[in-house]
Design a protein around this motif. Structure first.
Motif, PDB file in Angstrom:
ATOM      1  N   ALA A   1       0.829  -1.210   0.000  1.00 11.86           N
ATOM      2  CA  ALA A   1       0.000   0.000   0.000  1.00 11.86           C
ATOM      3  C   ALA A   1       0.862   1.259   0.000  1.00 11.86           C
ATOM      4  O   ALA A   1       0.578   2.222  -0.735  1.00 11.86           O
ATOM      5  N   ALA A   2       1.918   1.285   0.825  1.00 16.72           N
ATOM      6  CA  ALA A   2       2.783   2.463   0.860  1.00 16.72           C
ATOM      7  C   ALA A   2       3.509   2.659  -0.465  1.00 16.72           C
ATOM      8  O   ALA A   2       3.658   3.803  -0.934  1.00 16.72           O
ATOM      9  N   SER A   3       3.944   1.576  -1.094  1.00 18.38           N
ATOM     10  CA  SER A   3       4.630   1.693  -2.389  1.00 18.38           C
ATOM     11  C   SER A   3       3.687   2.210  -3.469  1.00 18.38           C
ATOM     12  O   SER A   3       4.061   3.067  -4.289  1.00 18.38           O
ATOM     13  N   ALA A   4       2.453   1.697  -3.477  1.00 20.46           N
ATOM     14  CA  ALA A   4       1.486   2.161  -4.472  1.00 20.46           C
ATOM     15  C   ALA A   4       1.161   3.637  -4.284  1.00 20.46           C
ATOM     16  O   ALA A   4       1.090   4.406  -5.257  1.00 20.46           O
ATOM     17  N   CYS A   5       0.976   4.066  -3.057  1.00 21.95           N
ATOM     18  CA  CYS A   5       0.690   5.482  -2.796  1.00 21.95           C
ATOM     19  C   CYS A   5       1.882   6.362  -3.149  1.00 21.95           C
ATOM     20  O   CYS A   5       1.716   7.469  -3.691  1.00 21.95           O
ATOM     21  N   ALA A   6       3.085   5.894  -2.846  1.00 22.73           N
ATOM     22  CA  ALA A   6       4.274   6.697  -3.118  1.00 22.73           C
ATOM     23  C   ALA A   6       4.504   6.892  -4.612  1.00 22.73           C
ATOM     24  O   ALA A   6       4.994   7.946  -5.038  1.00 22.73           O
ATOM     25  N   LEU A   7       4.148   5.894  -5.425  1.00 24.17           N
ATOM     26  CA  LEU A   7       4.396   5.982  -6.864  1.00 24.17           C
ATOM     27  C   LEU A   7       3.258   6.645  -7.626  1.00 24.17           C
ATOM     28  O   LEU A   7       3.490   7.234  -8.686  1.00 24.17           O
TER      29      LEU A   7
ATOM     30  N   LEU B   1       0.389   8.680  -6.142  1.00 22.34           N
ATOM     31  CA  LEU B   1      -0.204   9.914  -5.637  1.00 22.34           C
ATOM     32  C   LEU B   1       0.767  11.080  -5.779  1.00 22.34           C
ATOM     33  O   LEU B   1       1.990  10.912  -5.761  1.00 22.34           O
ATOM     34  N   GLY B   2       0.192  12.265  -5.903  1.00 26.64           N
ATOM     35  CA  GLY B   2       0.994  13.461  -6.050  1.00 26.64           C
ATOM     36  C   GLY B   2       0.640  14.208  -7.321  1.00 26.64           C
ATOM     37  O   GLY B   2      -0.380  13.960  -7.955  1.00 26.64           O
ATOM     38  N   THR B   3       1.509  15.134  -7.675  1.00 28.61           N
ATOM     39  CA  THR B   3       1.318  15.923  -8.893  1.00 28.61           C
ATOM     40  C   THR B   3       2.484  15.662  -9.847  1.00 28.61           C
ATOM     41  O   THR B   3       3.632  16.003  -9.531  1.00 28.61           O
ATOM     42  N   PRO B   4       2.238  15.006 -10.982  1.00 27.11           N
ATOM     43  CA  PRO B   4       0.940  14.564 -11.486  1.00 27.11           C
ATOM     44  C   PRO B   4       0.496  13.237 -10.872  1.00 27.11           C
ATOM     45  O   PRO B   4       1.324  12.423 -10.455  1.00 27.11           O
ATOM     46  N   TYR B   5      -0.826  13.044 -10.852  1.00 28.46           N
ATOM     47  CA  TYR B   5      -1.386  11.794 -10.355  1.00 28.46           C
ATOM     48  C   TYR B   5      -1.279  10.736 -11.453  1.00 28.46           C
ATOM     49  O   TYR B   5      -1.667  10.960 -12.609  1.00 28.46           O
ATOM     50  N   VAL B   6      -0.751   9.569 -11.078  1.00 26.43           N
ATOM     51  CA  VAL B   6      -0.581   8.462 -12.023  1.00 26.43           C
ATOM     52  C   VAL B   6      -1.401   7.289 -11.511  1.00 26.43           C
ATOM     53  O   VAL B   6      -1.080   6.722 -10.461  1.00 26.43           O
ATOM     54  N   PRO B   7      -2.480   6.914 -12.196  1.00 27.76           N
ATOM     55  CA  PRO B   7      -3.275   5.765 -11.747  1.00 27.76           C
ATOM     56  C   PRO B   7      -2.435   4.492 -11.698  1.00 27.76           C
ATOM     57  O   PRO B   7      -1.401   4.360 -12.371  1.00 27.76           O
ATOM     58  N   LEU B   8      -2.897   3.562 -10.892  1.00 29.18           N
ATOM     59  CA  LEU B   8      -2.127   2.329 -10.704  1.00 29.18           C
ATOM     60  C   LEU B   8      -1.974   1.550 -12.010  1.00 29.18           C
ATOM     61  O   LEU B   8      -0.923   0.956 -12.262  1.00 29.18           O
ATOM     62  N   HIS B   9      -3.018   1.543 -12.831  1.00 28.43           N
ATOM     63  CA  HIS B   9      -2.932   0.752 -14.064  1.00 28.43           C
ATOM     64  C   HIS B   9      -2.003   1.391 -15.091  1.00 28.43           C
ATOM     65  O   HIS B   9      -1.649   0.749 -16.089  1.00 28.43           O
ATOM     66  N   ARG B  10      -1.606   2.646 -14.861  1.00 22.15           N
ATOM     67  CA  ARG B  10      -0.689   3.309 -15.782  1.00 22.15           C
ATOM     68  C   ARG B  10       0.745   3.334 -15.267  1.00 22.15           C
ATOM     69  O   ARG B  10       1.641   3.846 -15.950  1.00 22.15           O
ATOM     70  N   LEU B  11       0.973   2.801 -14.076  1.00 18.83           N
ATOM     71  CA  LEU B  11       2.344   2.789 -13.545  1.00 18.83           C
ATOM     72  C   LEU B  11       3.312   1.969 -14.398  1.00 18.83           C
ATOM     73  O   LEU B  11       4.447   2.422 -14.644  1.00 18.83           O
ATOM     74  N   PRO B  12       2.951   0.755 -14.850  1.00 22.32           N
ATOM     75  CA  PRO B  12       3.905   0.033 -15.720  1.00 22.32           C
ATOM     76  C   PRO B  12       4.269   0.808 -16.975  1.00 22.32           C
ATOM     77  O   PRO B  12       5.434   0.831 -17.388  1.00 22.32           O
ATOM     78  N   GLY B  13       3.288   1.464 -17.589  1.00 19.82           N
ATOM     79  CA  GLY B  13       3.595   2.259 -18.775  1.00 19.82           C
ATOM     80  C   GLY B  13       4.479   3.448 -18.457  1.00 19.82           C
ATOM     81  O   GLY B  13       5.374   3.809 -19.242  1.00 19.82           O
ATOM     82  N   ALA B  14       4.254   4.087 -17.296  1.00 17.58           N
ATOM     83  CA  ALA B  14       5.099   5.217 -16.911  1.00 17.58           C
ATOM     84  C   ALA B  14       6.532   4.780 -16.644  1.00 17.58           C
ATOM     85  O   ALA B  14       7.488   5.508 -16.956  1.00 17.58           O
ATOM     86  N   LEU B  15       6.700   3.588 -16.095  1.00 16.13           N
ATOM     87  CA  LEU B  15       8.054   3.089 -15.848  1.00 16.13           C
ATOM     88  C   LEU B  15       8.766   2.739 -17.151  1.00 16.13           C
ATOM     89  O   LEU B  15       9.983   2.918 -17.274  1.00 16.13           O
ATOM     90  N   LEU B  16       8.005   2.237 -18.123  1.00 20.40           N
ATOM     91  CA  LEU B  16       8.616   1.892 -19.408  1.00 20.40           C
ATOM     92  C   LEU B  16       8.905   3.140 -20.237  1.00 20.40           C
ATOM     93  O   LEU B  16       9.923   3.203 -20.929  1.00 20.40           O
TER      94      LEU B  16
ATOM     95  N   PRO C   1      13.345   6.535  -6.855  1.00 16.07           N
ATOM     96  CA  PRO C   1      14.511   6.648  -5.953  1.00 16.07           C
ATOM     97  C   PRO C   1      14.145   7.070  -4.541  1.00 16.07           C
ATOM     98  O   PRO C   1      14.792   6.640  -3.578  1.00 16.07           O
ATOM     99  N   ARG C   2      13.112   7.905  -4.407  1.00 20.28           N
ATOM    100  CA  ARG C   2      12.695   8.293  -3.069  1.00 20.28           C
ATOM    101  C   ARG C   2      12.152   7.099  -2.307  1.00 20.28           C
ATOM    102  O   ARG C   2      12.438   6.930  -1.109  1.00 20.28           O
ATOM    103  N   LEU C   3      11.358   6.256  -2.960  1.00 20.08           N
ATOM    104  CA  LEU C   3      10.832   5.055  -2.307  1.00 20.08           C
ATOM    105  C   LEU C   3      11.955   4.096  -1.940  1.00 20.08           C
ATOM    106  O   LEU C   3      11.985   3.552  -0.822  1.00 20.08           O
ATOM    107  N   LEU C   4      12.899   3.883  -2.850  1.00 28.35           N
ATOM    108  CA  LEU C   4      14.028   2.993  -2.550  1.00 28.35           C
ATOM    109  C   LEU C   4      14.870   3.536  -1.400  1.00 28.35           C
ATOM    110  O   LEU C   4      15.324   2.777  -0.531  1.00 28.35           O
ATOM    111  N   LEU C   5      15.080   4.836  -1.370  1.00 27.85           N
ATOM    112  CA  LEU C   5      15.854   5.435  -0.279  1.00 27.85           C
ATOM    113  C   LEU C   5      15.133   5.284   1.050  1.00 27.85           C
ATOM    114  O   LEU C   5      15.767   5.025   2.084  1.00 27.85           O
TER     115      LEU C   5
END
Length: 383
Positions: free
Chosen positions: A7-13, A15-30, A47-51
């Protein structure tokens, strides 16, 4: 723990500005360099989540090492001068306007942490008494914090804001360079932790028993402090002293498995430390958006009440509760019926009077009368 981490990883990646829906995270990473969402996710949020995960794991493991080596549940980096020394080593060049490359900052943090821990051990008599080490460490930490306050008075307004945010612990504006700078220290600290874990279990028995088993308690305690310095100093150099993680994570690990030892608690302390920092960084980034708050403030808000609750529970985690429930079942009325119990306090006197009345012929020599009298007495006693 897995649910909190996901849950924390999903929110960290997302939520925020810009908002990236969960189903679009793989595309954003690619599409890391082609879209704004891809750049924000891959260059800032990942990198912030990994740190956060690495910093929490290092602080949680260091907290367990210090608590087991000193045999005190309150032995945390903030109470031994280690975190304050590392923060002083990083803040001093900034205030004094000394230009240093970023690669040197971890070395300054290590030097400051070693200075704080070394002063603590020297003032406490090289760590011969765990309680003396803890009390002396609190005094050394207060002295180092006073030195930090002097530096803050000398700093200008811009440096003061940077130092203030740094001293509270912040993951703001951290990049891949900050993450990659931690790997050399982890390559040194992780094998040392693996070798140190069995010795911590021996130190838990006490100095005399440890010496009897062939472990030199004083040297082992110094080695444990050195490992804690290697774990804490690089993290403090990057994101500042994130408070209460080294206190909370070991207690959570013990609460879930109180019967285990240091070898088993160590990986779980690191895992819970990573979860605590990752969870605390979500409100730190989003609670007062667009203004970011220090993650150290949120770990303190989470750690203080949770730590007090864990200390009040006395380590009665799920395993201890299951054992207590087993003992209650063993002491239930059904179990009590299976165990033969002795006669009650009233039954021996009644049975004795009946047996004596039947065997004693009485003064008139009539055994039948005595028997009848005994049966009447026994019946009356039972009634």
């Amino acid at each position: 723990m897995a649910v909190l981490l996901v849950a924390a990883s999903a929110c960290a990646l997302s939520l925020g500005t810009p908002y990236v829906p969960l189903h679009r995270l793989p595309g954003a990473l690619l599409d890391a360099d082609s879209t704004l969402a891809g750049i924000v996710v891959t260059e800032l949020r990942v990198p912030r989540l990994l740190l956060a995960l690495i910093a929490g794991a290092c602080l949680g493991a260091a907290g367990l090492v210090l608590q087991e080596a000193l045999r005190n549940p309150l032995a945390v980096p903030e109470m031994l001068g280690v975190s304050s020394g590392a923060a002083l080593g990083v803040a001093a060049p900034l205030v004094l306007a000394v230009s240093l490359p970023a690669a040197v900052q971890p070395l300054l943090a290590v030097g400051g942490a070693a200075l704080g821990g070394g002063l603590t051990l020297l003032a406490a008599g090289l760590g011969r008494s765990p309680s003396a080490v803890l009390l002396t460490g609190a005094a050394v930490a207060a002295a180092l914090q006073a030195a930090l306050l002097v530096l803050m008075v000398m700093a200008d307004q811009l440096d003061l804001q940077l130092i203030y945010r740094y001293l509270l612990g912040s993951l703001s504006a951290r990049t891949w360079d900050d993450v990659t700078g931690l790997w050399p220290w982890l390559l040194v600290a992780v094998p040392a932790l693996v070798l140190c874990a069995p010795v911590l279990s021996v130190l838990r028995l006490g100095d005399e028993d440890a010496e009897a088993l062939g472990v030199r308690a004083q040297r082992a305690r110094l080695a444990a402090l050195a490992i804690a310095v290697v774990l804490i100093a690089p993290v403090t150099a990057v994101c500042g002293p994130v408070a209460w993680v080294g206190f909370l994570a070991p207690h959570v690990a013990r609460w879930f498995d109180p019967a285990a030892g240091a070898v088993r608690w160590l990986p779980w302390s690191a895992a819970w430390g990573a979860v605590v920092v990752a969870v605390a960084d979500v409100p730190a980034r989003l609670a007062l958006a667009p203004v970011e708050t220090p993650v150290g403030a949120w770990t303190a808000l989470l750690g203080v009440p949770a730590g007090v609750a864990l200390l009040r529970s006395g380590g009665r985690g799920p395993e201890a509760r299951r054992r207590a429930a087993g003992s209650v079942v063993a002491g239930s009325p059904q179990a009590a019926e299976a165990v033969p119990s002795g006669p009650s306090e009233e039954e021996p006197s009644t049975g004795t009077r009946e047996r004596v009345s039947r065997e004693d012929p009485g003064s008139d020599g009539s055994s039948g009368a005595s028997a009848s009298h005994g049966e009447a007495t026994g019946t009356e006693g039972v009634r």
